[in-house]
Design a protein around this motif. Structure first.
Motif, PDB file in Angstrom:
ATOM      1  N   ALA A 299       1.021  -1.178  -0.051  1.00  0.00           N
ATOM      2  CA  ALA A 299       0.075   0.136   0.179  1.00  0.00           C
ATOM      3  C   ALA A 299       0.919   1.327   0.134  1.00  0.00           C
ATOM      4  N   ALA A 300       1.983   1.274   0.690  1.00  0.00           N
ATOM      5  CA  ALA A 300       2.800   2.512   0.965  1.00  0.00           C
ATOM      6  C   ALA A 300       3.552   2.657  -0.533  1.00  0.00           C
ATOM      7  N   GLY A 301       3.866   1.749  -1.206  1.00  0.00           N
ATOM      8  CA  GLY A 301       4.343   1.828  -2.750  1.00  0.00           C
ATOM      9  C   GLY A 301       3.309   2.586  -3.595  1.00  0.00           C
ATOM     10  N   PHE A 302       2.322   2.306  -3.211  1.00  0.00           N
ATOM     11  CA  PHE A 302       1.284   3.182  -4.200  1.00  0.00           C
ATOM     12  C   PHE A 302       1.170   4.626  -3.743  1.00  0.00           C
ATOM     13  N   VAL A 303       1.129   4.728  -2.698  1.00  0.00           N
ATOM     14  CA  VAL A 303       1.208   6.170  -1.937  1.00  0.00           C
ATOM     15  C   VAL A 303       2.255   6.919  -2.251  1.00  0.00           C
ATOM     16  N   MET A 304       3.742   6.464  -2.203  1.00  0.00           N
ATOM     17  CA  MET A 304       4.741   7.121  -2.939  1.00  0.00           C
ATOM     18  C   MET A 304       4.561   7.359  -4.245  1.00  0.00           C
ATOM     19  N   ALA A 305       4.156   6.229  -4.835  1.00  0.00           N
ATOM     20  CA  ALA A 305       4.055   6.647  -6.536  1.00  0.00           C
ATOM     21  C   ALA A 305       3.103   7.858  -6.845  1.00  0.00           C
ATOM     22  N   LEU A 306       2.253   7.884  -6.011  1.00  0.00           N
ATOM     23  CA  LEU A 306       1.240   9.128  -6.329  1.00  0.00           C
ATOM     24  C   LEU A 306       2.034  10.243  -5.855  1.00  0.00           C
ATOM     25  N   THR A 307       3.001  10.221  -4.995  1.00  0.00           N
ATOM     26  CA  THR A 307       3.894  11.446  -4.869  1.00  0.00           C
ATOM     27  C   THR A 307       4.839  12.120  -6.083  1.00  0.00           C
ATOM     28  N   TYR A 308       5.150  10.740  -6.688  1.00  0.00           N
ATOM     29  CA  TYR A 308       6.083  10.827  -7.969  1.00  0.00           C
ATOM     30  C   TYR A 308       5.362  11.430  -9.162  1.00  0.00           C
ATOM     31  N   ILE A 309       4.290  10.847  -9.379  1.00  0.00           N
ATOM     32  CA  ILE A 309       3.310  11.166 -10.518  1.00  0.00           C
ATOM     33  C   ILE A 309       2.735  12.319 -10.325  1.00  0.00           C
ATOM     34  N   GLY A 310       2.160  12.853  -9.260  1.00  0.00           N
ATOM     35  CA  GLY A 310       1.744  13.880  -8.891  1.00  0.00           C
ATOM     36  C   GLY A 310       2.501  15.174  -8.662  1.00  0.00           C
ATOM     37  N   GLY A 311       3.671  14.723  -8.234  1.00  0.00           N
ATOM     38  CA  GLY A 311       4.840  15.645  -8.194  1.00  0.00           C
ATOM     39  C   GLY A 311       5.005  16.248  -9.606  1.00  0.00           C
ATOM     40  N   GLU A 312       5.398  15.480 -10.661  1.00  0.00           N
ATOM     41  CA  GLU A 312       5.787  15.530 -11.935  1.00  0.00           C
ATOM     42  C   GLU A 312       4.562  16.417 -12.478  1.00  0.00           C
ATOM     43  N   ASN A 313       3.272  16.148 -12.381  1.00  0.00           N
ATOM     44  CA  ASN A 313       2.130  16.951 -12.838  1.00  0.00           C
ATOM     45  C   ASN A 313       2.164  18.277 -12.124  1.00  0.00           C
ATOM     46  N   ALA A 314       2.630  18.197 -10.896  1.00  0.00           N
ATOM     47  CA  ALA A 314       2.437  19.765 -10.252  1.00  0.00           C
ATOM     48  C   ALA A 314       3.622  20.640 -10.774  1.00  0.00           C
ATOM     49  N   GLN A 315       4.892  19.765 -11.126  1.00  0.00           N
ATOM     50  CA  GLN A 315       6.121  20.813 -11.818  1.00  0.00           C
ATOM     51  C   GLN A 315       5.676  21.286 -13.181  1.00  0.00           C
ATOM     52  N   LEU A 316       4.698  20.485 -13.826  1.00  0.00           N
ATOM     53  CA  LEU A 316       4.432  21.089 -15.218  1.00  0.00           C
ATOM     54  C   LEU A 316       3.197  21.840 -15.145  1.00  0.00           C
ATOM     55  N   SER A 317       2.235  21.781 -14.303  1.00  0.00           N
ATOM     56  CA  SER A 317       1.184  22.530 -14.452  1.00  0.00           C
ATOM     57  C   SER A 317       1.249  23.824 -13.436  1.00  0.00           C
TER      58      SER A 317
END
Length: 355
Positions: A299-317
């Motif tokens: 479960a924690a792996g998916f939570v951290m994956a969220l921060t990776y993908i969401g972080g990349e989206n936040a950098q772009l948008s």
């Protein structure tokens, strides 16, 4: 006024609650950070934690990002349970990618279902061999495995740059420091059409199940838990501390090396200097966020994956700096370790404490 009062025994409820509280605290503190940077905190938190779940492409990418984190964190968690602190999984990840990629490039243009398993085996062996350096130094000379494994990360990074600039460089690549694109037989098969979900994701789930069986249904898992909880009792019962160090570091190195090969032959498709994504360090957060439990790590792996993908989206948008996203991820470990005190202590008023 309040004070901390020791509990009679660790709180099972708080063991389950503190990871959730740490995520909530990270959202609040992260929102304040984003507000200080001049961004709408609610929008930033939504982009990081909400958009990857509702967007179909990002949902699929969660599996791709989570797989290496889960693989590495599972290996680290076994060592952490035994008091063996492997902080250099990033280096083992890199060396595993180099070793597995070298095998794939050595058979470049050769077709066969045997090639990918051979690459995976080479990646695991190379990761294991790199982890044996701090293991042997620990067993033979009582060297600190934290420092040795961490310093080897930077050696591995320079080795990667040397390899893609020399022996593994693409001869038709106009001198760019990168390898050839892997042949079809050396690329991970896709499990879901239209996505990048590859067979490495399935392997990560199998490793989680195997780790759970090892810890809960096997004598080796019992010895690992006993060594971490009561080292003297473990020695009296015949458990060899040296064997535990070698086993835990070797297994974590092998899994990190496998994750490195999966990253090279999956999303990257070649060996490049930018291959390291910090997964080896982030997996430490995943291991503790998952309470060193295989199912929790899943479960924690998916939570951290969220921060990776969401972080990349936040950098772009939103134009947020990458450093801000790294700080946001670090907050999660900070709050988790801080709130962890509530497992063994409870908050009480000073009047109650005096009574």
């Amino acid at each position: 006024m309040i004070r901390l009062v020791p509990r009679r025994e660790p709180s099972r409820t708080m063991q389950l609650a503190t990871p959730v509280l740490a995520v909530i605290a990270t959202m609040i503190a992260g929102g304040l950070l984003f507000a200080a940077l001049g961004e709408n905190p609610l929008e930033a938190i939504w982009i990081i934690f909400g958009e990857p779940i509702v967007d179909p492409f990002s949902r699929a990418e969660l599996f791709v990002k989570a797989a290496p984190l889960i693989l590495i964190a599972i290996g680290l968690s076994l060592g952490f349970r035994a008091g063996v602190w492997n902080i250099g999984a990033e280096g083992q990840f890199i060396v595993g990618a180099i070793g597995g990629s070298a095998v794939g490039l050595a058979f470049y243009g050769t077709s066969g279902i045997w090639l990918l398993p051979l690459m995976a085996l080479a990646g695991m062996i190379c990761g294991l061999a790199w982890a044996m350096i701090p293991a042997i130094l620990k067993v033979r000379f009582n060297a600190n495995e934290i420092l040795v494994s961490l310093m080897l990360v930077y050696v591995a990074d320079q080795l990667l740059r040397a390899m893609v600039s020399g022996p593994l460089r693409n001869p038709q690549g106009f001198n760019f420091p990168e390898s050839r694109l892997f042949h079809d037989s050396a690329v991970l098969p896709i499990l879901v059409d239209g996505t990048r979900i590859h067979i490495g994701v399935a392997v990560a789930f199998v490793v989680v199940l195997a780790a759970w069986v090892l810890l809960n249904r096997h004598l080796t898992g019992y010895n690992i838990r006993l060594t971490g909880a009561a080292p003297r009792a473990a020695r009296f019962s015949g458990v060899s501390p040296s064997w535990i160090v070698i086993f835990c570091l070797g297994l974590s190195g092998a899994l990190a090396g496998l994750a490195g090969l999966f990253e090279a032959s999956g999303p990257s498709g070649q060996l490049v200097p930018a291959l390291p994504q910090g997964y080896g360090f982030t997996a430490i957060i995943v291991a503790f966020l998952g309470r060193l439990n295989p199912l929790g790590i899943l479960a924690a792996g998916f939570v951290m994956a969220l921060t990776y993908i969401g972080g990349e989206n936040a950098q772009l948008s939103l134009g947020l700096p990458r450093a801000a996203i790294s700080v946001f991820q670090g907050m999660l470990l900070f709050f988790l370790l801080g709130l962890d005190i509530l497992v063994r202590y409870r908050i009480a008023s000073r009047r109650e404490g005096r009574a």
